[in-house]
Write an enzyme that holds these catalytic residues in place. Structure first.
Site, PDB file in Angstrom:
ATOM      1  N   TRP A  42       0.822  -1.209   0.000  1.00 56.28           N
ATOM      2  CA  TRP A  42       0.000   0.000   0.000  1.00 56.28           C
ATOM      3  C   TRP A  42       0.851   1.253   0.000  1.00 56.28           C
ATOM      4  CZ3 TRP A  42      -3.648   2.153   4.197  1.00 56.28           C
ATOM      5  CH2 TRP A  42      -3.047   2.213   5.457  1.00 56.28           C
ATOM      6  N   ASP A  43       2.135   1.146   0.366  1.00 58.27           N
ATOM      7  CA  ASP A  43       3.056   2.258   0.108  1.00 58.27           C
ATOM      8  C   ASP A  43       3.084   2.576  -1.382  1.00 58.27           C
ATOM      9  OD1 ASP A  43       4.006   0.897   2.636  1.00 58.27           O
ATOM     10  OD2 ASP A  43       5.400   2.595   2.625  1.00 58.27           O
ATOM     11  N   GLN A 116      -2.111  -6.622   1.887  1.00 61.87           N
ATOM     12  CA  GLN A 116      -2.300  -5.344   2.588  1.00 61.87           C
ATOM     13  C   GLN A 116      -3.550  -4.659   2.060  1.00 61.87           C
ATOM     14  OE1 GLN A 116       1.368  -3.006   2.478  1.00 61.87           O
ATOM     15  NE2 GLN A 116       1.559  -3.114   4.681  1.00 61.87           N
ATOM     16  N   GLY A 176      -1.951  -2.692   7.610  1.00 63.82           N
ATOM     17  CA  GLY A 176      -1.195  -1.476   7.332  1.00 63.82           C
ATOM     18  C   GLY A 176      -0.894  -0.677   8.581  1.00 63.82           C
ATOM     19  N   ASP A 178       0.388  -1.626  11.732  1.00 66.18           N
ATOM     20  CA  ASP A 178       0.960  -2.874  12.237  1.00 66.18           C
ATOM     21  C   ASP A 178       0.694  -3.164  13.714  1.00 66.18           C
ATOM     22  OD1 ASP A 178       1.941  -2.622   9.699  1.00 66.18           O
ATOM     23  OD2 ASP A 178       4.035  -2.909  10.232  1.00 66.18           O
ATOM     24  N   TYR A 360       4.567   4.353  17.231  1.00 67.50           N
ATOM     25  CA  TYR A 360       4.336   3.816  15.886  1.00 67.50           C
ATOM     26  C   TYR A 360       2.864   3.993  15.517  1.00 67.50           C
ATOM     27  CZ  TYR A 360       5.980   0.805  11.993  1.00 67.50           C
ATOM     28  OH  TYR A 360       6.348   0.312  10.776  1.00 67.50           O
ATOM     29  N   GLU A 404       8.402   9.609   8.797  1.00 63.01           N
ATOM     30  CA  GLU A 404       7.526   8.435   8.742  1.00 63.01           C
ATOM     31  C   GLU A 404       6.229   8.684   9.508  1.00 63.01           C
ATOM     32  OE1 GLU A 404       7.830   3.614   9.676  1.00 63.01           O
ATOM     33  OE2 GLU A 404       9.515   4.946  10.133  1.00 63.01           O
TER      34      GLU A 404
END
Length: 439
Positions: A42-43, A116, A176, A178, A360, A404
């Site tokens: 999906w990136d 994903q 996606g 995680d 994250y 990120e």
């Protein structure tokens, strides 16, 4: 570059384009050369939408490079490995997945065995919407269409585990998001063998320890079962219907119908599938008691307790009833999400015990989820929400660069630098914001 951009926007555009140019490998875009050197599914979808506004040729190459890894059963893996890199450049590498031993896997391409969120048909349609050469774009869509339909057939056949119309994820990585707190309960129920699978040290921003052992254990179980649909349906311990994943599936199913019309194929099967997914999301994932969508654990048939940014995914459904849209907007703007975050949208309910502003997917703001909520808000004519997401995203990258993820309170950049989807989605936001409006 769009001539309608302001000076500040032009500077952002050039900076984002430089990141994508630097991360280009010749065939695809590395998510982040230092930490994520391979191609993620999906990136690639997000990246292609930004490239479409910068280098159309690379946007098409990005998607075609990813679909090199598609399995014969239609499964689009979540990683296509760059085998020119050192064997241990990233964990888990090809040695965990062992795709070369799977009959359905492509020859000569090492991939993972997971999938994903299926954003790719929507991404392909976005490429067409900003194409200058419509004939060339239609030809590209015609080339990609069989691959996209195979992907969606796989999901309907192998991942509708409860025959509900919704697709299930069988690993947190497939969401996606995680290490989202949404997965804590089903992940915690997984029994581990006495030995550890994962490396002792990982980058400090990534999940470590026992949780990571559980991630790897789930992969080992799937691999030992040959990634077979019957095993996933009947025996695999992790099976969750997630609102964000299914909303992306629904949006891409609508996009697939539009693509079919553009290239002269039959859109009816895709429209029928979209209608089924729409009703199933409302029936199975909408919780009237909390006024939001929540993930359903298929192994104990219960809605999972933690409310995350995934709850807003169904804004991607263009037919979402107006009262439900209002409930989601109220929650989004409340002190549990954007109302208490200077740089929204945090990926977990701020008031939840599991919230972690640096953890994250357990609290930080990500540009990808901001983009999804922004896109959903546009579809429901919610300019206040769309403008909030656009403005906060631009403030993040002006302050901290194309990181990120970001602290939702002070905007501090975290994780990898020069993150490709952050740069790509800024290009898409800028391009969409300043595009000339149709008369």
């Amino acid at each position: 570059m769009n001539s309608r951009l302001t000076g500040d926007e032009t500077a952002l555009w050039k900076a984002a384009a430089r990141v994508l140019d630097a991360n280009w490998t010749g065939t695809a875009t590395a998510a982040s050369p230092g930490l994520y050197p391979h191609q993620w599914s999906w990136d690639a979808a997000f990246i292609s939408m930004g490239l479409a506004r910068h280098r159309r040729d690379r946007a098409e190459a990005e998607l075609l490079s990813l679909f090199r890894g598609q399995w014969a059963d239609g499964m689009l893996p979540h990683i296509v490995f760059n085998t020119s890199l050192a064997r241990h450049a990233f964990f888990p590498g090809p040695e965990l997945w062992r795709s070369e031993h799977q009959p359905a896997a492509p020859h000569g391409v090492h991939t993972s065995g997971l999938t994903q969120p299926p954003l790719h048909a929507l991404a392909a349609l976005r490429l067409h919407e900003c194409a200058a050469d419509l004939d060339g774009s239609r030809a590209f869509l015609a080339r990609l269409y069989p691959m996209l339909t195979a992907q969606h057939r796989y999901l309907a056949r192998a991942r509708d585990l409860d025959s509900s119309g919704l697709i299930a994820i069988c690993h947190p990585w497939e969401s996606g998001l995680d290490n989202s707190p949404a997965w804590d309960r089903p992940l915690g129920a997984l029994r581990l063998p006495p030995t550890s699978y994962a490396p002792a040290q990982r980058p400090h921003t990534l999940p470590n320890g026992e949780d990571y052992d559980r991630y790897v254990r789930l992969v080992a179980l799937m691999r030992e079962a040959g990634y077979q649909a019957a095993y996933l349906r009947e025996a695999h311990p992790f099976a969750v219907e997630d609102p964000l994943v299914n909303a992306v599936y629904l949006a891409s199913t609508h996009a697939l119908a539009d693509i079919a019309e553009i290239i002269g194929a039959d859109p009816a099967p895709h429209r029928e599938r979209a209608d089924r997914v729409h009703h199933a999301m409302l029936d199975r994932l909408w919780d009237p008691d909390t006024g939001c969508f929540r993930a359903r654990d298929l192994r104990d048939d219960r809605l999972l307790p933690v409310i995350t940014v995934g709850s807003f995914g169904p804004l991607l459904d263009p037919e979402l009833p107006a009262p439900i849209v209002r409930n989601l907007v109220d929650l989004l703007l409340s002190a549990r999400f954007a109302g208490a975050a200077g740089y929204p949208v945090p990926t977990c309910d701020i008031q939840a015990p599991a919230f972690d502003r640096a953890g994250y997917w357990r609290g930080p703001t990500w540009i990808s989820t901001n983009w999804l909520v922004w896109y959903g808000a546009l579809g429901h004519d919610l300019p206040v929400v769309a403008d909030l997401l656009y403005g906060s995203t631009m403030r993040l990258v002006r302050q901290s660069g194309f990181r990120e993820f970001f602290d939702p309170f002070d905007g501090t950049g975290r994780g990898s630098h020069d993150y490709a989807w952050s740069a790509a989605l800024v290009l898409d936001l800028l391009g969409a914001r300043r595009a000339p409006q149709a008369a």
